[in-house]
Design a protein around this motif. Structure first.
Motif, PDB file in Angstrom:
ATOM      1  N   ARG A 190      23.796   6.447  57.246  1.00 51.25           N
ATOM      2  CA  ARG A 190      25.182   5.978  57.217  1.00 51.25           C
ATOM      3  C   ARG A 190      25.239   4.464  57.389  1.00 51.25           C
ATOM      4  NH1 ARG A 190      29.163   4.457  60.434  1.00 51.25           N
ATOM      5  NH2 ARG A 190      27.795   4.526  62.258  1.00 51.25           N
ATOM      6  N   LEU A 191      24.467   3.951  58.354  1.00 47.92           N
ATOM      7  CA  LEU A 191      24.453   2.508  58.579  1.00 47.92           C
ATOM      8  C   LEU A 191      23.872   1.766  57.379  1.00 47.92           C
ATOM      9  CD1 LEU A 191      23.311   2.409  62.308  1.00 47.92           C
ATOM     10  CD2 LEU A 191      25.608   2.065  61.414  1.00 47.92           C
ATOM     11  N   ASN A 192      22.840   2.352  56.756  1.00 48.92           N
ATOM     12  CA  ASN A 192      22.250   1.713  55.586  1.00 48.92           C
ATOM     13  C   ASN A 192      23.238   1.660  54.421  1.00 48.92           C
ATOM     14  OD1 ASN A 192      19.784   0.712  54.116  1.00 48.92           O
ATOM     15  ND2 ASN A 192      20.203   2.525  52.884  1.00 48.92           N
ATOM     16  N   LYS A 193      24.003   2.748  54.241  1.00 48.07           N
ATOM     17  CA  LYS A 193      25.009   2.763  53.183  1.00 48.07           C
ATOM     18  C   LYS A 193      26.091   1.723  53.449  1.00 48.07           C
ATOM     19  CE  LYS A 193      28.007   5.890  50.616  1.00 48.07           C
ATOM     20  NZ  LYS A 193      28.510   7.299  50.499  1.00 48.07           N
ATOM     21  N   GLU A 209      24.702  -1.669  52.693  1.00 47.63           N
ATOM     22  CA  GLU A 209      24.639  -1.950  51.259  1.00 47.63           C
ATOM     23  C   GLU A 209      26.011  -2.350  50.725  1.00 47.63           C
ATOM     24  OE1 GLU A 209      23.028   1.475  49.399  1.00 47.63           O
ATOM     25  OE2 GLU A 209      20.958   1.076  50.022  1.00 47.63           O
ATOM     26  N   VAL A 210      27.068  -1.662  51.194  1.00 43.26           N
ATOM     27  CA  VAL A 210      28.418  -1.995  50.731  1.00 43.26           C
ATOM     28  C   VAL A 210      28.789  -3.406  51.160  1.00 43.26           C
ATOM     29  CG1 VAL A 210      30.850  -1.399  50.971  1.00 43.26           C
ATOM     30  CG2 VAL A 210      29.158   0.416  50.682  1.00 43.26           C
ATOM     31  N   ILE A 263      29.263  -9.386  50.192  1.00 46.35           N
ATOM     32  CA  ILE A 263      28.821 -10.754  50.497  1.00 46.35           C
ATOM     33  C   ILE A 263      28.216 -11.409  49.260  1.00 46.35           C
ATOM     34  CG2 ILE A 263      27.180 -12.101  51.857  1.00 46.35           C
ATOM     35  CD1 ILE A 263      27.563 -10.080  54.114  1.00 46.35           C
ATOM     36  N   ALA A 264      27.412 -10.621  48.511  1.00 46.54           N
ATOM     37  CA  ALA A 264      26.810 -11.174  47.292  1.00 46.54           C
ATOM     38  C   ALA A 264      27.885 -11.548  46.281  1.00 46.54           C
ATOM     39  CB  ALA A 264      25.847 -10.152  46.685  1.00 46.54           C
ATOM     40  N   GLU A 265      28.895 -10.689  46.142  1.00 44.26           N
ATOM     41  CA  GLU A 265      29.984 -11.007  45.229  1.00 44.26           C
ATOM     42  C   GLU A 265      30.716 -12.276  45.671  1.00 44.26           C
ATOM     43  OE1 GLU A 265      32.446  -7.602  45.092  1.00 44.26           O
ATOM     44  OE2 GLU A 265      31.060  -6.410  43.871  1.00 44.26           O
ATOM     45  N   ALA A 266      30.960 -12.384  46.972  1.00 43.77           N
ATOM     46  CA  ALA A 266      31.652 -13.581  47.475  1.00 43.77           C
ATOM     47  C   ALA A 266      30.832 -14.832  47.223  1.00 43.77           C
ATOM     48  CB  ALA A 266      31.932 -13.420  48.966  1.00 43.77           C
TER      49      ALA A 266
END
Length: 216
Positions: free
Chosen positions: A91-94, A97-98, A103-106
């Motif tokens: 759950r934490l890994n998912k 990733e979100v 952050i990558a999009e920003a």
């Protein structure tokens, strides 16, 4: 003659001594066992030994089963604990990733040659009277190395004339100094008739240059 008589008397005496003096009426099956160790003792001892052996075997078997059940319960408890930890880690890994994608999009939007606010401003300055903009969307490219702007709008008028207005608008966007230097490709992605408004609906895609050096 005297010698013969003495022999005859001796033979008669031995015959008289060897013959029983009364009948034997003993029943050997009913007589008590006079052995030092009776036969029933061995039989009872063997039976007890067999019973004790079976009891020991059953006891060891039950202990073995109990030990296995204890080990299985302990292993299952450990598996359940690890399963909960694994689910929490997934759950934490998912979630990570979100958030990482956001952050990558920003970061990509910040590094883009044009931000959404400036793009909308330029659209408003170059918009023809016959065209209405319905929505503007900025999204990451499939390779996650650039930004693509999607513009959706409508063109009023008859089909042939409206299609020419939409194509001319695309050419005007390509010829714009600022837009032409920022976008690598400006294309009319879709053009279809909207029966409800009796107008043409269009989609225009504008792909930002990845490094600022890509040509149209």
């Amino acid at each position: 003659m005297a010698f013969n008589l003495s022999l005859a008397k001796k033979s008669d005496a031995s015959v008289a001594m060897s013959s029983p003096w009364h009948s034997n009426f003993r029943n050997y099956q009913q007589l008590p066992d006079t052995k030092v160790v009776r036969t029933t003792f061995f039989i009872n001892t063997a039976a007890i030994a067999v019973v004790l052996g079976l009891m020991l075997w059953l006891g060891f078997r039950e202990y073995h089963i109990y030990n296995l059940a204890t080990q299985i319960a302990g292993s299952q408890k450990e598996i359940d604990a690890h399963t909960r930890a694994n689910r929490e880690a997934l759950r934490l890994n998912k979630a990570f990733e979100v958030e990482s994608k956001k952050i990558a999009e920003a970061q990509i939007f910040r590094q883009a040659l044009m931000n959404p606010a400036e793009f909308v401003t330029l659209l408003g300055q170059t918009l023809p009277k016959a065209i209405t903009i319905e929505s503007v969307e900025a999204r990451l490219a499939e390779s996650n190395v650039g930004v693509t702007f999607m513009v959706r709008g409508q063109v009023a008028g008859v089909a042939g004339e409206a299609a020419g207005v939409a194509a001319g608008y695309v050419d005007m966007l390509r010829a714009h100094p600022r837009l032409g230097s920022v976008f690598a490709a400006i294309n009319l992605a879709n053009l279809s008739r909207d029966a409800r408004s009796n107008s043409l609906t269009f989609d225009i895609s504008l792909r930002v240059k990845a490094d600022g050096k890509e040509k149209k």
